[in-house]
Write an enzyme that holds these catalytic residues in place. Structure first.
Site, PDB file in Angstrom:
ATOM      1  N   LYS A  80       0.849  -1.238  -0.009  1.00  0.00           N
ATOM      2  CA  LYS A  80      -0.044  -0.068   0.022  1.00  0.00           C
ATOM      3  C   LYS A  80       0.848   1.176   0.002  1.00  0.00           C
ATOM      4  O   LYS A  80       0.287   2.251  -0.318  1.00  0.00           O
ATOM      5  CB  LYS A  80      -0.933   0.159   1.067  1.00  0.00           C
ATOM      6  CG  LYS A  80      -0.325   0.078   2.659  1.00  0.00           C
ATOM      7  CD  LYS A  80      -1.461   0.025   3.799  1.00  0.00           C
ATOM      8  CE  LYS A  80      -0.844   0.362   5.058  1.00  0.00           C
ATOM      9  NZ  LYS A  80      -0.212   1.468   5.373  1.00  0.00           N
ATOM     10  N   ASP A  81       2.182   1.361   0.383  1.00  0.00           N
ATOM     11  CA  ASP A  81       3.146   2.211   0.370  1.00  0.00           C
ATOM     12  C   ASP A  81       3.725   2.568  -0.955  1.00  0.00           C
ATOM     13  O   ASP A  81       4.401   3.911  -1.133  1.00  0.00           O
ATOM     14  CB  ASP A  81       4.233   1.965   1.293  1.00  0.00           C
ATOM     15  CG  ASP A  81       3.716   1.998   2.854  1.00  0.00           C
ATOM     16  OD1 ASP A  81       2.583   2.739   3.247  1.00  0.00           O
ATOM     17  OD2 ASP A  81       4.405   1.515   3.861  1.00  0.00           O
ATOM     18  N   THR A 123      -4.509   9.500  13.505  1.00  0.00           N
ATOM     19  CA  THR A 123      -4.120   8.745  12.226  1.00  0.00           C
ATOM     20  C   THR A 123      -3.197   9.537  11.301  1.00  0.00           C
ATOM     21  O   THR A 123      -3.610  10.829  11.083  1.00  0.00           O
ATOM     22  CB  THR A 123      -5.157   7.897  11.305  1.00  0.00           C
ATOM     23  OG1 THR A 123      -4.765   7.730  10.161  1.00  0.00           O
ATOM     24  CG2 THR A 123      -6.324   9.367  11.026  1.00  0.00           C
ATOM     25  N   SER A 125      -3.353   8.951   7.887  1.00  0.00           N
ATOM     26  CA  SER A 125      -3.727   8.570   6.817  1.00  0.00           C
ATOM     27  C   SER A 125      -4.964   9.407   6.475  1.00  0.00           C
ATOM     28  O   SER A 125      -5.903   9.492   7.073  1.00  0.00           O
ATOM     29  CB  SER A 125      -4.388   7.192   6.725  1.00  0.00           C
ATOM     30  OG  SER A 125      -5.206   6.897   5.784  1.00  0.00           O
ATOM     31  N   LEU A 126      -4.900  10.143   5.137  1.00  0.00           N
ATOM     32  CA  LEU A 126      -6.169  10.975   4.675  1.00  0.00           C
ATOM     33  C   LEU A 126      -7.366  10.164   4.550  1.00  0.00           C
ATOM     34  O   LEU A 126      -8.475  10.589   4.594  1.00  0.00           O
ATOM     35  CB  LEU A 126      -5.845  11.543   3.589  1.00  0.00           C
ATOM     36  CG  LEU A 126      -4.879  12.769   3.402  1.00  0.00           C
ATOM     37  CD1 LEU A 126      -4.747  13.160   1.972  1.00  0.00           C
ATOM     38  CD2 LEU A 126      -5.532  13.944   4.221  1.00  0.00           C
ATOM     39  N   ARG A 127      -7.256   8.942   4.050  1.00  0.00           N
ATOM     40  CA  ARG A 127      -8.126   7.975   3.981  1.00  0.00           C
ATOM     41  C   ARG A 127      -9.059   7.474   5.275  1.00  0.00           C
ATOM     42  O   ARG A 127     -10.213   7.613   5.274  1.00  0.00           O
ATOM     43  CB  ARG A 127      -7.792   6.491   2.928  1.00  0.00           C
ATOM     44  CG  ARG A 127      -8.746   5.424   3.135  1.00  0.00           C
ATOM     45  CD  ARG A 127      -8.051   4.337   2.537  1.00  0.00           C
ATOM     46  NE  ARG A 127      -7.226   3.770   3.498  1.00  0.00           N
ATOM     47  CZ  ARG A 127      -7.422   3.263   4.457  1.00  0.00           C
ATOM     48  NH1 ARG A 127      -8.468   2.717   5.013  1.00  0.00           N
ATOM     49  NH2 ARG A 127      -6.326   2.581   5.558  1.00  0.00           N
ATOM     50  N   ARG A 128      -8.225   7.128   6.182  1.00  0.00           N
ATOM     51  CA  ARG A 128      -8.866   6.904   7.624  1.00  0.00           C
ATOM     52  C   ARG A 128      -9.283   8.056   8.219  1.00  0.00           C
ATOM     53  O   ARG A 128     -10.486   8.050   8.668  1.00  0.00           O
ATOM     54  CB  ARG A 128      -7.825   6.257   8.388  1.00  0.00           C
ATOM     55  CG  ARG A 128      -7.132   4.786   7.953  1.00  0.00           C
ATOM     56  CD  ARG A 128      -5.974   4.607   8.838  1.00  0.00           C
ATOM     57  NE  ARG A 128      -5.719   3.079   8.361  1.00  0.00           N
ATOM     58  CZ  ARG A 128      -4.370   2.685   8.493  1.00  0.00           C
ATOM     59  NH1 ARG A 128      -3.402   3.547   8.778  1.00  0.00           N
ATOM     60  NH2 ARG A 128      -4.002   1.488   8.174  1.00  0.00           N
ATOM     61  N   ARG A 145       2.274  10.215  12.968  1.00  0.00           N
ATOM     62  CA  ARG A 145       3.278   9.784  12.107  1.00  0.00           C
ATOM     63  C   ARG A 145       4.387   8.887  12.842  1.00  0.00           C
ATOM     64  O   ARG A 145       4.240   8.771  14.175  1.00  0.00           O
ATOM     65  CB  ARG A 145       4.129  10.946  11.422  1.00  0.00           C
ATOM     66  CG  ARG A 145       3.506  11.583  10.674  1.00  0.00           C
ATOM     67  CD  ARG A 145       3.029  10.910   9.264  1.00  0.00           C
ATOM     68  NE  ARG A 145       4.144  10.184   8.844  1.00  0.00           N
ATOM     69  CZ  ARG A 145       5.297  10.841   8.310  1.00  0.00           C
ATOM     70  NH1 ARG A 145       5.311  12.186   8.200  1.00  0.00           N
ATOM     71  NH2 ARG A 145       6.395  10.426   7.995  1.00  0.00           N
ATOM     72  N   GLY A 146       5.300   8.000  12.185  1.00  0.00           N
ATOM     73  CA  GLY A 146       6.020   7.194  12.669  1.00  0.00           C
ATOM     74  C   GLY A 146       5.803   5.667  12.521  1.00  0.00           C
ATOM     75  O   GLY A 146       4.674   5.618  11.828  1.00  0.00           O
ATOM     76  N   ASN A 147       6.814   5.038  12.714  1.00  0.00           N
ATOM     77  CA  ASN A 147       6.322   3.394  12.718  1.00  0.00           C
ATOM     78  C   ASN A 147       5.450   2.956  13.535  1.00  0.00           C
ATOM     79  O   ASN A 147       5.061   3.713  14.655  1.00  0.00           O
ATOM     80  CB  ASN A 147       7.724   2.765  12.874  1.00  0.00           C
ATOM     81  CG  ASN A 147       8.334   2.681  13.999  1.00  0.00           C
ATOM     82  OD1 ASN A 147       7.820   2.716  15.089  1.00  0.00           O
ATOM     83  ND2 ASN A 147       9.682   2.839  13.940  1.00  0.00           N
ATOM     84  N   ARG A 151       3.893   4.958  17.011  1.00  0.00           N
ATOM     85  CA  ARG A 151       2.488   5.505  16.964  1.00  0.00           C
ATOM     86  C   ARG A 151       1.683   4.925  18.020  1.00  0.00           C
ATOM     87  O   ARG A 151       1.025   5.601  18.872  1.00  0.00           O
ATOM     88  CB  ARG A 151       1.834   5.069  15.619  1.00  0.00           C
ATOM     89  CG  ARG A 151       2.126   5.896  14.479  1.00  0.00           C
ATOM     90  CD  ARG A 151       1.487   5.564  13.251  1.00  0.00           C
ATOM     91  NE  ARG A 151       2.053   4.481  12.528  1.00  0.00           N
ATOM     92  CZ  ARG A 151       1.261   3.585  11.913  1.00  0.00           C
ATOM     93  NH1 ARG A 151       0.293   3.591  11.817  1.00  0.00           N
ATOM     94  NH2 ARG A 151       2.141   2.573  11.109  1.00  0.00           N
ATOM     95  N   CYS A 236      -1.047   8.898  -2.017  1.00  0.00           N
ATOM     96  CA  CYS A 236      -1.295   9.280  -0.739  1.00  0.00           C
ATOM     97  C   CYS A 236      -1.946  10.372  -0.415  1.00  0.00           C
ATOM     98  O   CYS A 236      -2.167  10.731   0.787  1.00  0.00           O
ATOM     99  CB  CYS A 236       0.028   9.191   0.083  1.00  0.00           C
ATOM    100  SG  CYS A 236       1.278  10.329  -0.532  1.00  0.00           S
TER     101      CYS A 236
END
Length: 308
Positions: A80-81, A123, A125-128, A145-147, A151, A236
């Site tokens: 997805k990335d 989040t 993510s724009l989608r979420r 942000r971050g891994n 998070r 993204c």
């Protein structure tokens, strides 16, 4: 099998889990391998939302460069990335069998959902964000942000009610809380839950080695989803979700695009025979564009360019 296959990966715990999975599968087949971890730009710049950075492939570019320079032989990504258009000279060589596709809510008590209380959800993510605001318009959504590990820690440290994650990521590194809520109403990112391996176009040895790891059903489903994304010109920077599921030789597809604030939603659902699934993602995206998606995508582009 004299060549040692150098496997490039981000250095987060989840990325290393994914790369090690590929490594183990290759070594089971008799290939010699070595892991080459690196830090991506997306892992280094954590003080801005992804969409404000204005870069597609922010988690993959560093590995793309290493691949083209010959420092590594393959790169392993969360699919997805990965931008829908791969760089010149790099090809998709394997999509591993997909894990669960759902998003989940990790929370500090879910009472606020039942009692319709004000809440802050995190989040990156724009989608979420758009889908959450569509369902809970009175909630506040903040950037995260971050891994995965970072998070989760930020959720503990901040006065937020919850944060949204991909279920597959937390399951893979055994950090999924037992009380996490599966958001089965949220349409996942195209190719969510799938792992992609890429190699150099002229590297026949590595391509042949990785071909053994390809899961054809996952490849078909993710191709449809990424076609949908590419045709809508998302990447993204737009709230786009897509999921193709194959059951009984049929493809069940659901695609959606939202406005950035979650107030507008255009959705499409299709069911076709697997034998007729070629270009399904493109056809669905074109239908969305005709039904107001073109205007919505232009509004999103205008809003994004104002941010930059």
């Amino acid at each position: 099998m004299s060549k040692i296959i150098r496997i490039g990966t981000r250095d987060s715990e989840l990325a290393l889990w994914q790369a090690t999975t590929v490594q183990n599968k290759l070594e089971t087949l008799g290939y010699d391998t070595i892991l080459v971890p690196t830090k991506s730009m997306g892992d280094q710049v954590l003080d801005k939302p992804l969409y404000e950075l204005g870069v597609t492939g922010i988690f993959t570019k560093t590995l793309d460069v290493a691949l083209l320079k010959g420092d590594i032989d393959v790169a392993v990504h969360s699919m997805k990335d990965v931008p829908t258009q791969l760089p010149k000279g790099i090809v998709q060589v394997a999509v591993l069998e997909r894990a669960v596709t759902h998003d989940i809510l990790v929370h500090k008590g879910s009472g606020f959902l039942e009692q319709d209380q004000p809440a802050t959800i995190a989040t990156g993510s724009l989608r979420r964000k758009a889908q959450w605001l569509n369902k809970y318009p009175d909630h506040k959504v903040v950037d995260l942000r971050g891994n995965v590990n970072t998070r989760l820690l930020k959720l503990i440290e901040n006065n937020w009610q919850g944060a949204i994650f991909a279920q597959a990521g937390l399951e893979r590194i055994k950090l999924l809380p037992k009380d996490a809520i599966q958001l089965d109403w949220m349409v996942p990112a195209p190719a969510q839950g799938a792992m992609l391996v890429v190699a150099k176009q002229e590297d026949d040895f590595t391509q042949q080695a990785l071909a053994h790891l390809n899961h054809s059903e996952t490849e078909v489903a993710t191709t449809i989803e990424r076609e949908f994304l590419r045709t809508l010109e998302g990447g993204c920077t737009a709230p786009i979700g897509a999921l193709a599921q194959i059951k009984d030789k049929k493809v069940h597809f659901k695609g959606v695009v939202f406005s950035l604030d979650g107030k507008q939603k255009i959705e499409i659902k299709k069911e076709v025979k697997l034998s007729e699934a070629k270009n399904l993602g493109k056809a669905c995206a074109e239908e969305v564009l005709k039904n107001g998606g073109d205007k919505l995508m232009q509004e999103i582009r205008n809003e994004n360019s104002a941010v930059h």
